[in-house]
Design an enzyme around this catalytic site. Structure first.
Site, mmCIF file in Angstrom:
data_model
loop_
_atom_site.group_PDB
_atom_site.id
_atom_site.type_symbol
_atom_site.label_atom_id
_atom_site.label_comp_id
_atom_site.label_asym_id
_atom_site.label_seq_id
_atom_site.Cartn_x
_atom_site.Cartn_y
_atom_site.Cartn_z
ATOM 1 N N ASP A 12 4.436 1.630 4.889
ATOM 2 C CA ASP A 12 3.640 0.402 4.583
ATOM 3 C C ASP A 12 2.729 0.939 3.522
ATOM 4 O O ASP A 12 1.570 0.437 3.371
ATOM 5 C CB ASP A 12 2.657 -0.230 5.809
ATOM 6 N N LYS A 17 6.929 -3.117 -3.269
ATOM 7 C CA LYS A 17 6.536 -3.548 -4.622
ATOM 8 C C LYS A 17 6.958 -2.488 -5.689
ATOM 9 O O LYS A 17 7.515 -2.959 -6.778
ATOM 10 C CB LYS A 17 5.036 -3.566 -4.656
ATOM 11 N N HIS A 40 9.551 -4.584 3.860
ATOM 12 C CA HIS A 40 8.816 -4.428 2.649
ATOM 13 C C HIS A 40 8.291 -5.980 2.446
ATOM 14 O O HIS A 40 8.852 -6.851 2.525
ATOM 15 C CB HIS A 40 9.849 -4.135 1.713
ATOM 16 N N THR A 41 7.175 -5.690 1.784
ATOM 17 C CA THR A 41 6.599 -7.070 1.359
ATOM 18 C C THR A 41 6.765 -7.260 0.060
ATOM 19 O O THR A 41 6.361 -6.416 -0.701
ATOM 20 C CB THR A 41 5.315 -7.212 1.681
ATOM 21 N N THR A 304 6.370 -7.044 12.411
ATOM 22 C CA THR A 304 5.933 -7.216 13.989
ATOM 23 C C THR A 304 4.594 -8.005 13.754
ATOM 24 O O THR A 304 4.314 -8.771 14.964
ATOM 25 C CB THR A 304 5.421 -6.063 14.723
ATOM 26 N N LEU A 335 -5.327 0.063 -4.737
ATOM 27 C CA LEU A 335 -6.571 0.681 -5.382
ATOM 28 C C LEU A 335 -7.756 -0.565 -5.411
ATOM 29 O O LEU A 335 -8.776 -0.107 -5.185
ATOM 30 C CB LEU A 335 -6.541 1.246 -6.734
ATOM 31 N N GLY A 417 -2.672 -4.634 -7.253
ATOM 32 C CA GLY A 417 -2.588 -6.056 -6.362
ATOM 33 C C GLY A 417 -1.100 -6.120 -6.174
ATOM 34 O O GLY A 417 -0.285 -5.143 -6.698
HETATM 35 P P1 GDP Z 1 6.161 -0.953 2.444
HETATM 36 O O1 GDP Z 1 6.869 -1.095 3.635
HETATM 37 O O2 GDP Z 1 5.859 0.095 1.861
HETATM 38 O O3 GDP Z 1 6.861 -1.554 1.334
HETATM 39 O O4 GDP Z 1 4.777 -1.703 2.493
HETATM 40 P P2 GDP Z 1 4.396 -3.054 2.879
HETATM 41 O O5 GDP Z 1 5.071 -4.087 2.024
HETATM 42 O O6 GDP Z 1 4.628 -3.553 4.444
HETATM 43 O O7 GDP Z 1 2.826 -2.962 2.921
HETATM 44 C C1 GDP Z 1 2.144 -3.109 1.836
HETATM 45 C C2 GDP Z 1 1.431 -4.509 1.841
HETATM 46 O O8 GDP Z 1 0.444 -4.069 0.583
HETATM 47 C C3 GDP Z 1 2.110 -5.731 1.467
HETATM 48 O O9 GDP Z 1 1.312 -6.848 1.917
HETATM 49 C C4 GDP Z 1 1.823 -5.539 -0.180
HETATM 50 O O10 GDP Z 1 2.131 -6.858 -0.735
HETATM 51 C C5 GDP Z 1 0.638 -5.233 -0.348
HETATM 52 N N1 GDP Z 1 0.297 -4.410 -1.702
HETATM 53 C C6 GDP Z 1 1.274 -3.569 -2.327
HETATM 54 N N2 GDP Z 1 0.701 -3.179 -3.308
HETATM 55 C C7 GDP Z 1 -0.664 -3.763 -3.464
HETATM 56 C C8 GDP Z 1 -1.718 -3.540 -4.372
HETATM 57 O O11 GDP Z 1 -1.864 -2.742 -5.452
HETATM 58 N N3 GDP Z 1 -2.856 -4.264 -3.967
HETATM 59 C C9 GDP Z 1 -2.930 -5.005 -2.885
HETATM 60 N N4 GDP Z 1 -4.024 -5.582 -2.691
HETATM 61 N N5 GDP Z 1 -1.940 -5.215 -1.937
HETATM 62 C C10 GDP Z 1 -0.698 -4.487 -2.276
#
Ligand code: GDP
Length: 430
Positions: A12, A17, A40-41, A304, A335, A417
């Site tokens: 996570d 991204k 992954h989101t 989950t 950040l 973001g």
């Molecule tokens: P992954 O499994 O490593 O891809 O991580 P996830 O997607 O499960 O979790 C990362 C969360 O942080 C998601 O909700 C993303 O949309 C969010 N996210 C990623 N980069 C940033 C960021 O720079 N700032 C913020 N506020 N959210 C972010």
């Protein structure tokens, strides 16, 4: 050439991204381990997506998305995910599934669920998607490969043998109904029709692509701490989460991986059992606040929905996590989340049995570790969406410099973001 995007921590970290961004410049994106147990989101012009099995290149028509042989393949979930994607307006992506990948079966999910129930309070916090039984069966050589679907007598024989074993457990250990091999066989033939258009020899495909000079992106799931060999055993997952495993789980030459991008968050988050040591954890109202402000809509699991444990940045774990990944560069995400704080603690060492150490220990010692924090000044403003690194507040840049100096890996990207374009590129000082 091959690039890998992997997690330095507990998963996570925001890999989705970074992969989504880098997928645009790639010809092939490959999932090489794990299954549909994490997500992954990705937020882009089509909307917000939680991908569980599909590689993050699915939003780009020029990318071939490979499900490598190392993946735990739940065909139903994969096809559903594809349908969901096209249902939300994404053009049908190019997808190729390894004929050597093994199948995650209904009895794996049942076994996982029964075992978690049997363990009760001693459970590992499994997502109950069958991953541990799946990989156990693979190494016990009772697993079933995608290619077996196309040889019915072989499929029936292997399935019958596997179900025979499962039923001993189901009946006598878990006191649950038996699995029915005949019924599963019929289900598999249906699933075969759905997956057939995508199945291929991904091993030859990838080696050929590399010979032709194509760029391949390996997309890791979870992070270093979840690796069964080098992570916090046994609070790990059951497949290797390290870039090095990409050589096996995707099948690319070890020498072809030239770039390993380790993703780490500006604070820590961790899903799984409460019993897992999470040294820099922040609990109480302060923890609730960080969890609420974290990620794009709070720190809750993409698959989950479980609340994630949160904490301060852990230098000891992250330096180790980057080391075992063989990181060539690091991407620091989220950040922007820390902009509300006056001071930001960073865990710079552990105290174990009265001795301060900055070396990441094995699990028994980790369970006795206490965090030692260094306080850094916050920047007290909203930096969300900032794309110019030099325009960030001095304290935000100092925070990044501090982390970089401590983890020993150049931080080249700072994410501000969740959206693809919310990224400040940085020329490292190291
Ligand atoms: P992954 O499994 O490593 O891809 O991580 P996830 O997607 O499960 O979790 C990362 C969360 O942080 C998601 O909700 C993303 O949309 C969010 N996210 C990623 N980069 C940033 C960021 O720079 N700032 C913020 N506020 N959210 C972010």
């Amino acid at each position: 050439m091959v690039k890998a995007i992997v997690g330095a921590n507990w998963g996570d970290e925001g890999k989705g991204k970074i992969t989504d961004m880098l997928a645009e410049q790639s010809d092939v994106v490959v999932r090489f381990q794990g299954g549909a147990n994490a997500g992954h989101t990705i937020i882009n012009s089509y909307g917000r997506f939680a991908l569980h099995t599909l590689p993050s290149g699915v939003f780009f028509p020029h990318v071939t998305n490979v499900i490598g042989n190392g993946v735990a393949l739940d065909i139903g979930k994969l096809v559903d995910e594809l349908e969901q994607l096209t249902g939300q307006g994404v053009p049908a992506p190019k997808v190729m599934v390894s004929d050597r990948a093994q199948l995650l079966m209904p009895y794996h999910i049942l076994q996982d669920t029964y075992e978690e129930a049997r363990l009760g309070g001693r459970a590992f916090g499994s997502t109950k998607s069958g991953i541990a039984p799946f990989y156990s069966d693979k190494y016990a050589k009772t697993g079933i490969q995608v290619c077996d679907l196309f040889d019915e007598p072989r499929l029936r024989e292997r399935l019958t043998a596997a179900v025979e074993l499962k039923n001993v457990l189901f009946q006598h250990l878990y006191h649950q109904p038996c699995a029915d091999a005949g019924q599963i066989f019929a289900q598999l033939l249906e699933l075969r029709e759905r997956i057939a258009p995508y199945v291929g020899d991904t091993v030859t495909f990838l080696h050929q692509a590399l010979k032709e000079g194509k760029s391949v992106l390996l997309e890791g799931q979870l992070g270093s701490m979840k690796d069964p060999d080098l992570g916090i055993f046994p609070m790990t997952t059951s497949s290797h989460t390290l870039a090095g495993y990409g050589c096996v789980g995707a099948s690319v030459p070890p020498t072809a991986i030239q770039d390993v991008i380790c993703v780490t968050k500006a604070y820590s988050s961790c899903v799984g059992a409460q019993t897992e040591p999470f040294i820099s954890e922040l609990t109480g109202p302060e923890g609730d606040e960080l969890r609420r402000r974290g990620g794009d809509h709070g720190e809750f699991g993409a698959t989950t929905g479980r609340p994630r444990r949160v904490g301060w940045f852990d230098v000891v774990a992250t330096r180790y996590g980057c080391m075992v990944q063989g990181a060539t560069q690091a991407a620091l995400t989220c950040l922007d989340v820390l902009g509300y704080l006056d001071t930001i603690p960073v865990c710079t060492s552990y105290e174990i049995d009265g001795i301060v150490t900055d070396r990441f220990p094995t699990t028994p010692a980790l369970l006795r570790a206490r965090p030692v924090f260094t306080q850094l000044p916050g920047w007290r403003c909203d930096i969300r969406g900032c794309t110019d690194y030099d325009a960030l507040p001095a304290n935000a840049r100092a925070y990044v410099d501090f982390l970089e100096a401590h983890i020993g890996v150049p931080i080249t990207m700072v994410s501000t973001g969740p959206k693809r374009e919310e990224m400040a590129y940085r020329t490292p000082d190291l």
